[in-house]
Motif scaffolding. Structure first.
Motif, mmCIF file in Angstrom:
data_model
loop_
_atom_site.group_PDB
_atom_site.id
_atom_site.type_symbol
_atom_site.label_atom_id
_atom_site.label_comp_id
_atom_site.label_asym_id
_atom_site.label_seq_id
_atom_site.Cartn_x
_atom_site.Cartn_y
_atom_site.Cartn_z
ATOM 1 N N PRO A 60 6.174 -2.802 -4.961
ATOM 2 C CA PRO A 60 6.630 -1.762 -4.026
ATOM 3 C C PRO A 60 6.251 -0.353 -4.489
ATOM 4 C CG PRO A 60 8.386 -3.342 -4.469
ATOM 5 C CD PRO A 60 7.287 -3.634 -5.453
ATOM 6 N N ASP A 61 6.211 -0.143 -5.802
ATOM 7 C CA ASP A 61 5.845 1.156 -6.362
ATOM 8 C C ASP A 61 4.318 1.301 -6.339
ATOM 9 O OD1 ASP A 61 5.515 3.489 -7.751
ATOM 10 O OD2 ASP A 61 6.547 2.828 -9.571
ATOM 11 N N PRO A 62 3.778 2.303 -5.629
ATOM 12 C CA PRO A 62 2.326 2.429 -5.524
ATOM 13 C C PRO A 62 1.660 3.040 -6.753
ATOM 14 C CG PRO A 62 3.371 4.215 -4.337
ATOM 15 C CD PRO A 62 4.480 3.319 -4.824
ATOM 16 N N ARG A 63 2.454 3.580 -7.679
ATOM 17 C CA ARG A 63 1.858 4.319 -8.793
ATOM 18 C C ARG A 63 0.957 3.482 -9.705
ATOM 19 N NH1 ARG A 63 7.099 7.188 -11.154
ATOM 20 N NH2 ARG A 63 7.885 5.085 -10.667
ATOM 21 N N PRO A 64 1.318 2.246 -10.067
ATOM 22 C CA PRO A 64 0.389 1.468 -10.904
ATOM 23 C C PRO A 64 -0.971 1.257 -10.256
ATOM 24 C CG PRO A 64 2.575 0.494 -10.968
ATOM 25 C CD PRO A 64 2.617 1.552 -9.906
ATOM 26 N N LEU A 65 -0.991 1.000 -8.954
ATOM 27 C CA LEU A 65 -2.267 0.793 -8.280
ATOM 28 C C LEU A 65 -3.049 2.092 -8.165
ATOM 29 C CD1 LEU A 65 -4.259 -1.028 -6.934
ATOM 30 C CD2 LEU A 65 -2.951 -0.882 -4.809
ATOM 31 N N ASP A 91 7.793 -14.605 -3.942
ATOM 32 C CA ASP A 91 8.659 -13.563 -3.371
ATOM 33 C C ASP A 91 7.907 -12.247 -3.203
ATOM 34 O OD1 ASP A 91 10.710 -15.380 -3.317
ATOM 35 O OD2 ASP A 91 11.617 -14.695 -5.194
ATOM 36 N N ARG A 92 7.163 -11.843 -4.242
ATOM 37 C CA ARG A 92 6.410 -10.595 -4.141
ATOM 38 C C ARG A 92 5.325 -10.699 -3.070
ATOM 39 N NH1 ARG A 92 6.429 -9.585 -10.286
ATOM 40 N NH2 ARG A 92 7.836 -7.799 -10.554
ATOM 41 N N LEU A 93 4.681 -11.843 -2.986
ATOM 42 C CA LEU A 93 3.623 -12.011 -1.992
ATOM 43 C C LEU A 93 4.188 -11.954 -0.578
ATOM 44 C CD1 LEU A 93 1.506 -14.834 -3.688
ATOM 45 C CD2 LEU A 93 0.911 -12.412 -3.474
ATOM 46 N N GLN A 94 5.354 -12.566 -0.359
ATOM 47 C CA GLN A 94 5.970 -12.524 0.959
ATOM 48 C C GLN A 94 6.400 -11.109 1.328
ATOM 49 O OE1 GLN A 94 9.098 -15.475 0.705
ATOM 50 N NE2 GLN A 94 7.748 -17.131 1.410
ATOM 51 N N GLN A 95 6.942 -10.390 0.355
ATOM 52 C CA GLN A 95 7.334 -9.005 0.619
ATOM 53 C C GLN A 95 6.108 -8.150 0.933
ATOM 54 O OE1 GLN A 95 9.506 -7.174 -2.575
ATOM 55 N NE2 GLN A 95 9.954 -5.304 -1.404
ATOM 56 N N THR A 96 5.010 -8.423 0.260
ATOM 57 C CA THR A 96 3.777 -7.677 0.509
ATOM 58 C C THR A 96 3.288 -7.898 1.938
ATOM 59 O OG1 THR A 96 3.156 -7.863 -1.824
ATOM 60 C CG2 THR A 96 1.395 -7.315 -0.266
ATOM 61 N N VAL A 120 -4.931 -6.686 -6.997
ATOM 62 C CA VAL A 120 -4.080 -7.577 -6.197
ATOM 63 C C VAL A 120 -2.637 -7.522 -6.691
ATOM 64 C CG1 VAL A 120 -3.689 -9.980 -5.512
ATOM 65 C CG2 VAL A 120 -6.028 -9.096 -5.694
ATOM 66 N N ALA A 121 -2.460 -7.596 -8.001
ATOM 67 C CA ALA A 121 -1.114 -7.644 -8.569
ATOM 68 C C ALA A 121 -0.352 -6.346 -8.321
ATOM 69 C CB ALA A 121 -1.202 -7.923 -10.068
ATOM 70 N N TYR A 122 -1.010 -5.212 -8.486
ATOM 71 C CA TYR A 122 -0.311 -3.942 -8.320
ATOM 72 C C TYR A 122 -0.081 -3.611 -6.847
ATOM 73 C CZ TYR A 122 -1.579 -3.523 -13.238
ATOM 74 O OH TYR A 122 -1.743 -3.758 -14.581
ATOM 75 N N ARG A 172 2.014 0.177 2.307
ATOM 76 C CA ARG A 172 1.374 0.229 0.990
ATOM 77 C C ARG A 172 -0.077 0.684 1.098
ATOM 78 N NH1 ARG A 172 3.860 -5.107 -2.168
ATOM 79 N NH2 ARG A 172 6.037 -4.718 -1.578
ATOM 80 N N LEU A 173 -0.767 0.208 2.136
ATOM 81 C CA LEU A 173 -2.145 0.651 2.342
ATOM 82 C C LEU A 173 -2.207 2.147 2.603
ATOM 83 C CD1 LEU A 173 -3.788 -2.196 4.469
ATOM 84 C CD2 LEU A 173 -4.408 -1.491 2.153
ATOM 85 N N THR A 174 -1.258 2.640 3.376
ATOM 86 C CA THR A 174 -1.229 4.073 3.667
ATOM 87 C C THR A 174 -1.032 4.888 2.402
ATOM 88 O OG1 THR A 174 -0.312 3.647 5.864
ATOM 89 C CG2 THR A 174 -0.070 5.865 5.001
ATOM 90 N N SER A 175 -0.187 4.400 1.485
ATOM 91 C CA SER A 175 0.122 5.171 0.275
ATOM 92 C C SER A 175 -1.047 5.239 -0.694
ATOM 93 C CB SER A 175 1.341 4.560 -0.425
ATOM 94 O OG SER A 175 1.046 3.267 -0.917
ATOM 95 N N ILE A 176 -1.972 4.257 -0.603
ATOM 96 C CA ILE A 176 -3.098 4.248 -1.551
ATOM 97 C C ILE A 176 -4.439 4.548 -0.890
ATOM 98 C CG2 ILE A 176 -1.950 2.558 -3.030
ATOM 99 C CD1 ILE A 176 -4.012 0.497 -1.877
ATOM 100 N N SER A 177 -4.467 4.637 0.442
ATOM 101 C CA SER A 177 -5.754 4.781 1.137
ATOM 102 C C SER A 177 -6.540 6.020 0.715
ATOM 103 C CB SER A 177 -5.538 4.776 2.650
ATOM 104 O OG SER A 177 -4.624 5.765 3.044
ATOM 105 N N PRO A 178 -5.903 7.178 0.450
ATOM 106 C CA PRO A 178 -6.707 8.314 -0.030
ATOM 107 C C PRO A 178 -7.411 8.015 -1.350
ATOM 108 C CG PRO A 178 -4.561 9.063 0.729
ATOM 109 C CD PRO A 178 -4.496 7.571 0.667
#
Length: 296
Positions: free
Chosen positions: A138-143, A28-33, A132-134, A40-46
């Protein structure tokens, strides 16, 4: 030979990541990803951009660091050797052995194979799987916290490598300490010599990065409860492997543990007071517009 070892490493870690995704992340998480990966890439790209800069600087520093270290000339190997000899003193009436010597007194071919596999394959998987897991959350903070903590490890660790000259036990105590990984599985010597110098042992970055991954796993235990004990087993095995294989002193490991904890704290602090990253965010938005959208 280096190419063969790198190919083996890539294949084994890829298989481990696939197994980890199935066991710990879930379909389920993988499909949502798959549907939300652009956001998600935008939120962590910096943060990824900063980590990329750190890794490039780390590569340059590792290449020129040993030369700079000899200019500074702060050789702490004798002090580490002396301190290491005191760690087991409370448990011995006479002269206490070095921790590395004590560990290698229990060496067997099976243990050597296990700790070598952990040092090479388990370590890379332990660091790669949280990314990969983080990313699947949906929450970008752990990554984000993970990326900053990894970067802090390298910045502080490589700075220590430049400032301090420190030889490992297999170099200083060659008569009583054996480089077990290199003597029994010599193919991995091509990999280790390509990324590090024999004077760069303080602190143990293998230890600090492994402890970082473990502490991060504990902070996300609610999201991935089954990953925490696996991370604990891998991290503790990496810590022991660095000494058992004769690569690091126990002192390197102790400071590596402290560095790992401090790095996570830095990641949490940056999460509480995030930088603006104005230019990097503009660049990430431009990159997002170039990404293909998933057909529905």
């Amino acid at each position: 030979m280096l190419g063969i070892v790198l190919t083996q490493l890539l294949l084994v870690v890829t298989l481990l990541l696939a197994a980890g995704a199935a066991l710990f992340i879930g379909r389920d998480r993988l499909q949502q990803t798959r549907t939300e990966y652009r956001t998600r890439l935008t939120s962590i790209s910096p943060y990824m951009g900063l980590l990329g800069i750190v890794l490039v600087a780390n590569k340059v520093a590792r290449d020129i660091g040993p030369d700079i270290s000899w200019v500074i000339g702060w050789n702490i190997t004798p002090y580490i050797h002396e301190l290491d000899g005191l760690l087991l003193a409370p448990f011995y009436r006479g002269q206490a052995p070095q921790v590395v010597v004590w560990l290698q007194s229990m060496a067997t071919p099976e243990l050597t194979l296990y700790f070598t596999s952990i040092y090479v394959y388990g370590y890379v998987f332990l660091l790669a799987f949280p990314v990969v897991a983080y990313f699947a959350l949906p929450d970008p903070r752990p990554l984000r916290r993970t990326i900053v903590a990894y970067g802090a490890n390298y910045v502080i660790g490589v700075t220590c490598y430049i400032v301090f000259i420190a030889y490992g036990p297999r170099n200083l105590l060659s008569e009583s300490v054996e480089g077990l990984m290199f003597s029994h599985h010599s193919q991995y010597q091509f990999l280790t010599t390509a990324i590090n110098s024999e004077t760069n042992v303080f602190p143990s970055l293998h230890t600090s990065m492994a402890v970082t991954a473990l502490v991060l796993a504990w902070t996300t235990h609610d999201e991935y409860p089954r990953w925490t004990p696996v991370a604990a087993l891998l991290a503790s095995s990496v810590v022991v492997a660095t000494m058992y294989l004769g690569i690091h002193w126990a002192t390197d490991v102790i400071f590596g543990i402290l560095l790992g904890v401090v790095s996570v704290k830095i990641g949490q602090r940056m999460e509480e007071n995030p930088p603006e990253f104005v230019r990097l965010r503009r660049w990430s938005r431009s990159l997002q517009n170039l990404m293909p959208t998933r057909a529905k």
